[in-house]
Every structure is written in C-alpha cells, then in structure tokens.
Design an enzyme around this catalytic site. Structure first.
Site, short mmCIF file in Angstrom:
data_model
loop_
_atom_site.label_atom_id
_atom_site.label_comp_id
_atom_site.label_asym_id
_atom_site.label_seq_id
_atom_site.Cartn_x
_atom_site.Cartn_y
_atom_site.Cartn_z
N THR A 108 0.83 -1.20 0.00
CA THR A 108 0.00 0.00 0.00
C THR A 108 0.86 1.25 0.00
OG1 THR A 108 -1.67 -1.22 1.25
CG2 THR A 108 -1.90 1.17 1.19
N GLU A 134 -4.65 -5.25 -5.49
CA GLU A 134 -5.25 -6.59 -5.29
C GLU A 134 -5.65 -7.22 -6.64
OE1 GLU A 134 -4.94 -7.76 -2.46
OE2 GLU A 134 -5.32 -6.29 -0.89
#
Length: 776
Positions: free
Chosen positions: A34, A226
């Site tokens: 992230t 993702e």
C-alpha cells in the site's frame, strides 16, 4: 530525492520510481504494498503527470480513502481530489453516468441492490406462472449474476445451446426467458444492478470506439490494487483502457487470492506477463509485519501449492515465539482454551483487548467462542456480521421459542406468523392487530377465538390461523417434558425452518443452516452443563434467560478496546499482534465443500496462508477432537494444514493426534485371541507431560493425572461418593474455575456439594455429574 522516498527500502523504491510501461509488483504479505502504491502516485504527480490522467482501482472504499488521504498529505488536498481513485464499481458507475445516453439509459439511472433484484425476479416468476419451488428467485438472481460477470448477455445466452441444455436439465427451461424479461424490466425502469456496472462498461467500451479512445487518452496511467482478486469482466475493462499507452501497474499476491467463489480469477495475475510486452517484474519479499517463525511457517505452507508465482518472503524481525498448536476435546473446550489464553496473555503482558483476533472459517463457529469470552468478561466485537444471537435465522428460531413460553409476545409472533411462508399475509396480520387492540386481547388470544373477535377473514385464511395456533400449542405441550435442545430440534424441523433454508440453495442459505446447527449445538452444550447444577433442568425458560443475559453484553458501547472475531476472508489486509485460528479440522478448514479439485484445495491453503500472516507476534492454531453437529457429538481429525507446517516452527501444547482410521471390517471375522496366547504385556498407561509434545508416550492410553483425585466411586446402591471430599476442600472446575467446598448434603445419587467459585459464584453441583479436580 523526495523526502518521503527515503522511507522506502530498495525493493520498494524501484517500482515506486518506475513510471512508464507495464509492470507487476508481486507483494508478499506485510511487505508494504500500500505504501508503494501511495508513494508511486505521489511521485508521478511530483514528476508533472496530471492527476486527471491517473486511474487507481482498489477493492474497497476504505482502501481508496486511506490512500487518498496519504497522497493528500504529500502533494496537497486540492490536487489529490483530481485523482480518479476508487473501487471498480464506483469508478465505472461514474463513467456510465457520463455516457449513459449512448446505451439508452438516463444519466441518473437507479442502481438496484440485491433486495431490489430479488423482488423484481420474484414478481417475474409469479407473472409467468412458474413453480416458485423450482424457480427460486435467489438462485435465479445468483445465476443471472454469474452470467453477467462472465459477459454472457441475453443474446449470448440464447446463442449458447450448452447453457440452454444445462438449464433444461436442471428443470428450469424458462431460465433464458426470465433473464430476458429481467433485463428488459431493468432497462424500462432506468435501472442497473451491481453486475451491470461492469457489464455495461464493457459494452460501452466495445460498441463505441470513440468512447474507448476518450478514456484511453484520459487514463494514461493505470494502477490496480489486489489484482489477484479481479474477475473476467474487470480484467477485460482494465485491458481495454490500458491498451493504447500500456502504462499499467498491477499489485498483488497470488498467495492471497481467496475470492474464487465471487468470480475472482487467479490466472489474471499469473498470466499478466503474457498480456503485455516487456513487462517489468518487481518483488516485495521483505515482511515487516511478522516474526521469523510466522513468516517461515507461512512459507512452508504455501510451498505445497503447485499454482504460484516465484517469490521468497523473508523478514529481518526477531525469531519470535513458535506457533502454538492446541488440541481440545470439544468445541466448547476450544472456546475456553482461547478465552483463558487471551486472559493470561493480557494479564502477564499488560495488553489491551485490541491486540487479539480470533479467526474462523465460517461465521457459525463464533458461538462457542463468544460464550467462553463472555464467561471471562472479555469484551469482543463480531466483524462482518451480527453477534451470533442477533442473526436473522437465530432470531427466527428464538422467536418460536419465546412464543412457546409467552404467547403474549407480539413481536415474536409477528416475526414468525408467516415465516416460513404459510399463506398469512400482512393484510390479515393488520386485521388481527386491530381486533386485538379493539378487544384488549393479545393477538394470540384473538387467533384462538376468531369468531368471538369478529375478524373478517375468509375460511381458508381462518384455517391457516387455526393451524398456526395448534402448532404453537403442540410445542407448549412438548415443552412440559422436553429439554431445550429436544424442543428446539423439534421446532426447527416441524415448523419448516430447516426446510426453508435447505431449499434456498444459495451460499447465504447454507450459512443460515450452519448457524441453526450451531445454535442447537449450543443448546446441547447448555443442557449438558445444566446437568451438573442442582435444581436446574436445562429447560427452555432457563436457556432463554441465559441468552437474554448474554446478548445484553454484546451491545457495542463504543469502546474500541475489544477482541476482534471475524472470518478469515474478512481479515484480509488486517494485522494483529496475537491471532487465534480456530477450528483447524478436516472438512471444516479445509472446508468439505472446497476439496473437490486441486484448485479448490489450493484456494483453501491460500486462505490459511492469509490467516497465519495476519499475526505479528504470536499465532495459535486450535482444533477439537469432536464437535456438535445437529446435536450429535461427531469425531473430528486435525486439519492437513497443521501437518503441512514444518515442525521446527511449531510448539505443540498438546500432543499431535495421529490420523485416525475407522476400521471398515468387523474384528470378529479374525477369531478370538485367547489370553494365554498373548506374547506381549499391554503397554502401561502413561501421563503425557506438558513441554514434551513429541514424546513416544502419545501412542499409548492416557491415564488420570496423579493430582486429579476422583471425586466419586460406584459401590452398588450405597453412597456413591468418596468421603475424602469434605467441607473446606479447594476444587477446580473446567467452567467455573477454582472454588471452596462450603457444604455437602444428600445421599446416594443425590449427593450435592455447595461450592463458592471465583468466577461462577456459589453453585450447587450434583457430584455424580460434576467434573471436579481436588487441588487442596
């Protein structure tokens, strides 16, 4: 170099500053993906790339919101607002609103949720005069959803003989007609359902090349988080949008692809390098989250999968504690072990409740865990669902039980009078309420005396109301002799509740069946526990009082200091210092429904990998040798996943169970063995000592430990109990803890001991049932 870039290691820095061309970042668990995505966007903007030309796709609004806030703190809030960042559905809905006229929709089209779709499909089935037991609206909706996500439009459906034949074989030959009518009705209503947001975006980009070109030129730089969780429809949109400039960066971990049941296709990430030319591959392999033992154990698990990308996750963190493995006799014992372990860790290390998470494969498993946590006064919160006793299907069962005890309970009656459906509509219920208010009677009393109450209903409805009254009264008769488990099992079966959920056929229906099963298990556990207590019967009234007191503690008081309970699917992306993975048994985890093919089993293994890598400091794996299934104690065996972890990373608190073999042959076919022909003496019974988990004695029988003094001995019909138990003895009980014997009374089978327990207070126990250990 920008100041924030100094916070990255070399492996993270490389993909962050690589702007042009297709690239994949294979990010291991806890490796800071992230941060890489966030800093990469900030770096691109600092290099002069316009925020309007960047598209970032995430899987949750929460992830998008957090990333945007981080980027805003680096480049400024006003610039960050110009980013196209959000979930697939939110971004594509925004595009569709701009281009809706091209597809014949108004720009303010409605987005139907699941309930809207269900109601529409149900009315279509009714209008077509189809059998609603064959054409179940939820199954139809689920099937239409899978068509749309596989890009099977109505036209494509009717051009595919195999699909038509499959539906005909399933006794649903009108499936295509329902699909067609549903799509036309949605269009007429100016509405799209959730799946349309992807399907219609694909249609828009395929049918209108100028629109595709417009968005290709706008989104010159595309980032997808993702990526392993994308389905076929999402994959095609991303391919189309990135095709011109090919500045696409996808981030993901094939080892954490756990959403195949939602249509996610792991091949999207596995084949990414084949889809684009000159793909740059970056690997984030340093785990910042977990200890060496946890990281290495997780690696030893995921290595068993054949379908995977190459990477070696490592960590510079401390060695840490080994992963503790605990075996319990029952699921109730498992819950007590977890609660006691959390309590001890909290006390010994002065830790907040929020440091602990309990992860399970199915929501139904939370019941025994919740019961144990409540008894230790440990606050907890259920994530991704209601507390066990607040779930719809549980409240449905409890409403039947409440009505049996108290027919005046109007809320319980209104909840179940037409569930499962028995042809008593809302209009009839409204008439009953008016009559009850007019005569100052309860609704149930009005139903018992319909003629006196002058309720204006036809003879068919009158019969249905009388049948319902008879049903409840029959349960009241049974309640006079049955315990709560026997009563509830009878109610769920004869009321049609079980049949209703069994016939549902959707994943939600299966989950509801599991939850009702777990409620019955809890009732069986309750009845067994009440046997030990004097002056109790395990009756319905006792159980409802117990549940009422328990559910009061479930109320969220706004305190964030609680133990987290959730399914493993929901835990993805989270981390906790202490993680308990419970129910590690064959047919539970891995799930019995996910072992039909190698790909299904590998997904279950990835799910276990996700669970284990949530832990920062300490992981516990627990399993039970037996679980209640529909009120019967069923033997379980340890999950294969425990065996697959390298032993060097495990601390087995209780000995490993050898795989058990249930003989399929009868022993007597081999003849009797005479005592004088036995060549070897039987093995002595031995006690397994804690801290020696892999010692040879685990193969032998386990004797009563020396410090566990038997409380009772049987001597015909004389006093059954050992006179050594006297007033003043200190005893230990598995549920109530340590306590002092205050009084002993009665004789024969009715000998009772009054004991003052530290946790349970003063209890009267029937010694023939009590499981007591004399400790002083």
């Amino acid at each position: 170099m920008e100041k924030y870039l100094s916070q990255l290691n070399s492996a993270q820095l490389e993909p962050t500053v690589q702007i042009e061309g297709p690239m994949i970042v294979i990010a291991g668990a806890g490796s800071g993906k992230t941060r890489v995505l966030t800093y990469r966007i900030a770096y691109m903007m600092s290099q002069g790339i316009d925020a309007f030309n960047i598209l970032a796709l995430t899987f949750t609004n929460k992830a998008a919101r957090e990333m945007k806030e981080r980027i805003a703190s680096i480049v400024g809030a006003s610039e960050a607002k110009n980013l196209w960042m959000g979930t697939f559905h939110s971004v594509f809905a925004r595009i569709l609103r701009s281009e809706a006229d091209k597809l014949g929709y108004p720009s303010n089209f409605t987005i139907y949720d699941t309930q809207d779709s269900d109601r529409l499909i149900a009315s279509i089935i009714k209008e077509m005069n189809l059998d609603k037991d064959i054409y179940k609206y939820k199954q139809i909706r689920s099937r239409i959803s899978s068509y749309k996500n596989s890009l099977i439009t109505v036209r494509a459906y009717f051009q595919n003989p195999e699909l038509i034949e499959a539906d005909t074989m399933a006794r649903r030959p009108r499936m295509g007609d329902i699909y067609k009518e549903y799509v036309e009705r949605c269009f007429k209503a100016g509405a799209m359902d959730f799946d349309d947001l992807l399907l219609k975006t694909n249609e828009l980009l395929t049918r209108f090349p100028d629109v595709l070109m417009k968005y290709q030129n706008r989104f010159r730089y595309i980032l997808v988080d993702e990526y392993q969780d994308t389905n076929h429809s999402q994959y095609l949109i991303v391919r189309a949008l990135s095709d011109k400039f090919q500045n696409i960066c996808v981030v993901g971990d094939d080892a954490q692809s756990i959403y195949a049941f939602r249509g996610a296709n792991i091949n999207n990430i596995l084949n990414f390098q084949k889809d684009y030319d000159d793909v740059k591959v970056f690997r984030l392999e340093q785990n910042y989250r977990s200890t060496k033992n946890i990281v290495n154990a997780a690696n030893s698990i995921i290595d068993k999968n054949q379908t995977k990308l190459d990477k070696i996750v490592w960590t510079a963190n401390d060695e840490g504690e080994k992963i503790k493995v605990n075996r319990s006799l029952t699921d109730a014992d498992e819950g007590r072990f977890v609660a006691n372990s959390i309590f001890e860790n909290k006390m010994n290390n002065q830790l907040p409740n929020s440091d602990f998470a309990i992860l399970y494969r199915t929501n139904a498993q939370s019941r025994s865990i919740e019961d144990a946590l409540r008894k230790r006064d440990i606050p907890y919160r259920i994530y991704g669902g209601l507390s066990f006793y607040q779930r719809k299907e549980i409240k449905d069962v409890l409403s039947y039980l409440r009505l049996i005890i108290n027919p005046a309970d109007e809320e319980a009656l209104k909840r179940i009078i037409n569930f499962p459906p028995r042809g008593i509509g809302q209009t009839t219920v409204d008439k009953l309420i008016v009559a009850a208010n007019g005569h100052n009677k309860t609704i149930f009393e009005v139903m018992k005396h319909l003629d006196k109450a002058e309720v204006n209903v036809n003879s068919g409805t009158k019969t249905k109301l009388q049948d319902f009254v008879t049903l409840i009264e029959s349960y009241q008769v049974l309640n006079q002799t049955a315990d709560v488990f026997e009563l509830a099992e009878h109610v769920t079966r004869t009321s049609g509740l079980i049949r209703e959920f069994k016939n549902d056929g959707t994943p939600e229906g299966v989950a509801r069946m599991e939850n009702i099963e777990e409620l019955l298990n809890g009732m069986k556990d309750f009845v067994e526990g009440q046997k030990e207590l004097a002056d109790t019967t395990g009756s319905l009234a006792e159980f409802l009082e117990d549940v009422a007191l328990a559910t009061d503690l479930d109320a969220d008081k706004g305190d964030s200091n609680h133990v987290a309970l959730m399914t493993i699917h929901l835990a993805k992306g989270l981390e906790f210092p202490y993680v308990y993975i419970v129910g590690l048994e064959e047919d539970l985890f891995p799930s019995a429904m996910s072992m039909g093919t190698r790909s299904e089993l590998e997904e279950e293994r990835r799910l276990f990998y996700v669970a284990l890598t949530r832990a920062e400091k300490q992981a516990y794996l627990t399993y039970a040798l037996s679980r209640y299934r529909w009120g019967k104690l069923v033997d379980s065996e340890p999950s294969r996943f425990i065996e697959e972890i390298d032993d060097t990373y495990l601390d087995i608190i209780t000995p490993k169970e050898e795989r058990r073999f249930n003989p399929m042959l009868s022993a007597d076919i081999f003849g009797d063995v005479e005592p004088n022909k036995i060549r070897y003496k039987p093995a002595k019974q031995v006690v397994l000592k804690k801290g020696n988990p892999k010692s040879e004695p685990e193969k032998f029988q386990i004797s009563t430990p020396k410090n566990l003094k038997p409380v009772s001995k049987t001597h015909g019909n004389t006093n059954l109990f050992d006179s050594k138990l006297v007033v003043g003895n200190v005893v230990k009980h598995i549920r109530f803890g340590t306590g002092e014997v205050l009084k002993i009374e009665g004789s024969g089978a009715d000998v009772k001991a009054e004991i003052n327990f530290q946790h349970g207070g003063v209890k009267k126990l029937l010694l023939r049932f009590a499981k007591l250990e004399v400790v002083g």
